[in-house]
Design a protein around this motif. Structure first.
Motif, PDB file in Angstrom:
ATOM      1  N   MET A 175       0.823  -1.215   0.000  1.00  0.00           N
ATOM      2  CA  MET A 175       0.000   0.000   0.000  1.00  0.00           C
ATOM      3  C   MET A 175       0.858   1.268   0.000  1.00  0.00           C
ATOM      4  O   MET A 175       0.437   2.322  -0.487  1.00  0.00           O
ATOM      5  N   ALA A 176       2.076   1.179   0.543  1.00  0.00           N
ATOM      6  CA  ALA A 176       2.965   2.346   0.578  1.00  0.00           C
ATOM      7  C   ALA A 176       3.324   2.835  -0.818  1.00  0.00           C
ATOM      8  O   ALA A 176       3.713   3.994  -0.997  1.00  0.00           O
ATOM      9  N   PHE A 177       3.184   1.962  -1.814  1.00  0.00           N
ATOM     10  CA  PHE A 177       3.630   2.305  -3.169  1.00  0.00           C
ATOM     11  C   PHE A 177       2.471   2.723  -4.072  1.00  0.00           C
ATOM     12  O   PHE A 177       2.600   2.696  -5.298  1.00  0.00           O
ATOM     13  N   THR A 222       2.485   5.726   5.075  1.00  0.00           N
ATOM     14  CA  THR A 222       2.226   6.806   4.132  1.00  0.00           C
ATOM     15  C   THR A 222       0.767   7.226   4.248  1.00  0.00           C
ATOM     16  O   THR A 222      -0.028   6.583   4.945  1.00  0.00           O
ATOM     17  N   LEU A 223       0.398   8.260   3.528  1.00  0.00           N
ATOM     18  CA  LEU A 223      -0.986   8.715   3.552  1.00  0.00           C
ATOM     19  C   LEU A 223      -1.916   7.748   2.834  1.00  0.00           C
ATOM     20  O   LEU A 223      -3.134   7.959   2.812  1.00  0.00           O
ATOM     21  N   ASP A 224      -1.374   6.691   2.270  1.00  0.00           N
ATOM     22  CA  ASP A 224      -2.204   5.663   1.646  1.00  0.00           C
ATOM     23  C   ASP A 224      -2.529   4.532   2.608  1.00  0.00           C
ATOM     24  O   ASP A 224      -3.243   3.595   2.232  1.00  0.00           O
ATOM     25  N   HIS A 225      -2.039   4.588   3.833  1.00  0.00           N
ATOM     26  CA  HIS A 225      -2.356   3.573   4.828  1.00  0.00           C
ATOM     27  C   HIS A 225      -3.577   4.001   5.636  1.00  0.00           C
ATOM     28  O   HIS A 225      -3.602   5.094   6.199  1.00  0.00           O
ATOM     29  N   GLY A 226      -4.547   3.105   5.732  1.00  0.00           N
ATOM     30  CA  GLY A 226      -5.772   3.400   6.452  1.00  0.00           C
ATOM     31  C   GLY A 226      -5.567   3.833   7.894  1.00  0.00           C
ATOM     32  O   GLY A 226      -6.188   4.803   8.341  1.00  0.00           O
TER      33      GLY A 226
END
Length: 323
Positions: free
Chosen positions: A28-30, A234-238
């Motif tokens: 998810m970090a990518f 990252t901001l993509d992690h829930g």
């Protein structure tokens, strides 16, 4: 069709914040890299005349772009009359970071509060030898081995988070110790600041990582809160987005620098093969204005430091009325 299905599944997990376990948490970090891949897949499907996969890929690209692109769009300037607090966070990689260079950077940037992660006893000695006391004389430090330590150094007086228990720190089950304090800023009143460092989401540690992030103090209290550090997310992690929803803003994303990478910047333990991601953040209470932000190199560390200019006013710390 298989590629389209994988991209659609990834996008669904990203949008719902439902990533669990290995490898979903790590992948998810990518997300910022997956978005252009989805566009390339859509082009390939269009060339092949595969209408169904093309539609899935183009919708996937649009959805991922919608959550990534706003981090590149700066809001209007938020400079306000009142006090300015310049904060910096740096993961110093145990004793490997160059503390003399870090202290020099603190002086150059006129930093008011420095948060340090992976603070060891040796690194603390090196900071003292480099003269950190002359710039930031107030501190709350919890040095420890194995990357579990952290510290806060301040130009302004501070009160340890535990009040009459200054020797304690917020300690996560995995052993990470987070230094916290209330900083008393002249002309603006108190601001609560914490040096954040949950455990890394290595295989077998993703549940611990999610619990550590969930345990971060929420925004919205009578005293405004700033969380800064190596969030290992990252901001993509829930889990990190759920922290933001309590009333924080990511300083770099607010200023259009939300994709500035902070890790990895050192060839250590196989990190040379990992694409750059943004793991280090400064989260500020929504009542705090956000000015310039940026990243700085810390020689010897695998993380870049993050810096932000926070604008405080006399009304920033006004208590909220409970209904």
């Amino acid at each position: 069709m298989g590629v389209a299905a994988v991209l659609a599944g990834f996008t669904l997990v990203r949008l719902t914040g439902s990533e669990r376990g290995t490898p979903l948490v790590q992948i998810m970090a990518f997300t910022p890299y997956i978005a252009p891949i989805a566009l390339l897949a859509a082009v390939a499907a269009a060339i092949a005349g595969a209408t169904g996969p093309w539609l899935v890929c183009i919708l996937t690209w649009a959805a991922l772009s919608a959550v990534v692109v706003p981090r590149l769009l700066a809001t209007r300037s938020e400079e306000r009359p009142g006090a300015v607090l310049r904060v910096m966070t740096a993961n110093i990689l145990y004793d490997r970071g160059d503390m003399a260079a870090l202290v020099k950077q603190v002086k150059i940037d006129d930093v008011d509060v420095l948060a340090v992660q992976e603070l060891t006893p040796g690194a603390l000695d090196a900071l003292d030898a480099a003269g950190v006391d002359g710039l930031l004389p107030f501190r709350v430090t919890h040095p420890a081995r194995h990357g579990h330590g952290s510290g806060l150094f301040s130009r302004h007086p501070l009160t340890p988070a535990d009040g009459d228990k200054p020797g304690l720190a917020r300690q996560h089950p995995c052993g990470m110790r987070q230094a916290g304090a209330t900083v008393h800023v002249p002309g603006a009143g108190p601001v609560r600041i914490e040096s954040v460092h949950p455990c890394a989401p290595r295989p077998g540690h993703t549940n611990c990582w999610a619990r550590d992030l969930a345990a971060q103090p929420p925004a919205g209290g009578a005293v405004p809160q700033v969380l800064l550090g190596d969030f290992n997310a990252t901001l993509d992690h829930g889990p990190l987005r759920r922290v933001l929803r309590t009333g924080y803003r990511d300083a770099a994303a607010t200023r259009g620098r939300g994709l500035a990478p902070t890790w990895p910047f050192q060839r250590w333990r196989g990190q040379r093969t990992v694409p750059w991601v943004t793991l280090d953040h400064i989260l500020a209470d929504r009542r705090i204005g956000i000015g310039d932000t940026g990243t700085r190199t810390v020689p010897g560390s695998d993380h870049r430091a993050v810096i932000a200019e926070l604008h405080l006013t006399s009304t920033t710390t006004a208590p909220r009325t409970e209904e």
